[in-house]
Design a protein around this motif. Sequence first.
Motif, mmCIF file in Angstrom:
data_model
loop_
_atom_site.group_PDB
_atom_site.id
_atom_site.type_symbol
_atom_site.label_atom_id
_atom_site.label_comp_id
_atom_site.label_asym_id
_atom_site.label_seq_id
_atom_site.Cartn_x
_atom_site.Cartn_y
_atom_site.Cartn_z
ATOM 1 N N ASP A 164 44.789 33.964 -30.519
ATOM 2 C CA ASP A 164 45.059 34.757 -31.731
ATOM 3 C C ASP A 164 45.526 36.175 -31.436
ATOM 4 O O ASP A 164 45.177 37.113 -32.149
ATOM 5 N N ALA A 165 46.292 36.340 -30.403
ATOM 6 C CA ALA A 165 46.886 37.636 -30.070
ATOM 7 C C ALA A 165 48.383 37.555 -30.365
ATOM 8 O O ALA A 165 49.217 37.540 -29.468
ATOM 9 N N GLU A 166 48.709 37.503 -31.649
ATOM 10 C CA GLU A 166 50.091 37.282 -32.059
ATOM 11 C C GLU A 166 51.007 38.441 -31.700
ATOM 12 O O GLU A 166 52.176 38.231 -31.364
ATOM 13 N N MET A 167 50.511 39.656 -31.773
ATOM 14 C CA MET A 167 51.355 40.799 -31.422
ATOM 15 C C MET A 167 51.689 40.784 -29.926
ATOM 16 O O MET A 167 52.809 41.103 -29.530
ATOM 17 N N SER A 168 50.744 40.409 -29.095
ATOM 18 C CA SER A 168 51.014 40.304 -27.661
ATOM 19 C C SER A 168 52.021 39.195 -27.383
ATOM 20 O O SER A 168 52.897 39.352 -26.531
ATOM 21 N N SER A 169 51.916 38.087 -28.106
ATOM 22 C CA SER A 169 52.881 37.003 -27.902
ATOM 23 C C SER A 169 54.276 37.436 -28.344
ATOM 24 O O SER A 169 55.271 37.041 -27.737
ATOM 25 N N ARG A 170 54.358 38.262 -29.369
ATOM 26 C CA ARG A 170 55.663 38.802 -29.779
ATOM 27 C C ARG A 170 56.246 39.703 -28.692
ATOM 28 O O ARG A 170 57.447 39.724 -28.461
ATOM 29 N N GLY A 171 55.390 40.462 -28.032
ATOM 30 C CA GLY A 171 55.854 41.314 -26.936
ATOM 31 C C GLY A 171 56.398 40.504 -25.775
ATOM 32 O O GLY A 171 57.433 40.845 -25.200
ATOM 33 N N VAL A 172 55.721 39.414 -25.434
ATOM 34 C CA VAL A 172 56.209 38.537 -24.366
ATOM 35 C C VAL A 172 57.552 37.931 -24.769
ATOM 36 O O VAL A 172 58.480 37.853 -23.960
ATOM 37 N N LEU A 173 57.657 37.530 -26.021
ATOM 38 C CA LEU A 173 58.916 36.962 -26.509
ATOM 39 C C LEU A 173 60.040 37.988 -26.461
ATOM 40 O O LEU A 173 61.172 37.669 -26.086
ATOM 41 N N GLY A 174 59.727 39.233 -26.807
ATOM 42 C CA GLY A 174 60.730 40.297 -26.740
ATOM 43 C C GLY A 174 61.221 40.538 -25.322
ATOM 44 O O GLY A 174 62.420 40.698 -25.076
#
Length: 97
Positions: free
Chosen positions: A72-82
């Motif tokens: 549930d660390a969606e913001m961190s997953s967005r950073g990895v995707l970026g």
Amino acid sequence: MKLLRINHFLFGFLTGLVLPFLGAVIFYLLFFGYMDAGYFLRHIISSGNWVSVLSIGVILNLGAFFLFLRNDAEMSSRGVLGATFIFAFIAVFYKAF
């Protein structure tokens, strides 16, 4: 139970930038460990294969992305995707020109 409590875009982005280089080092150790590291770097840069080696390293971002999503660390997953998109743009730009 949450294993990761870090849910920041910057943390995921930095993770996404570091993991491909770690993956490239793992690739070097597995397949070219008999070579000197300096010679290996000179060889992949002069032959133009550095993008391919780095792209293999980006596979580790996939694991980090799903690890963050599962915890549930969606913001961190967005950073990895970026960070993954940045590596993709570099690869496409390099191959196109």
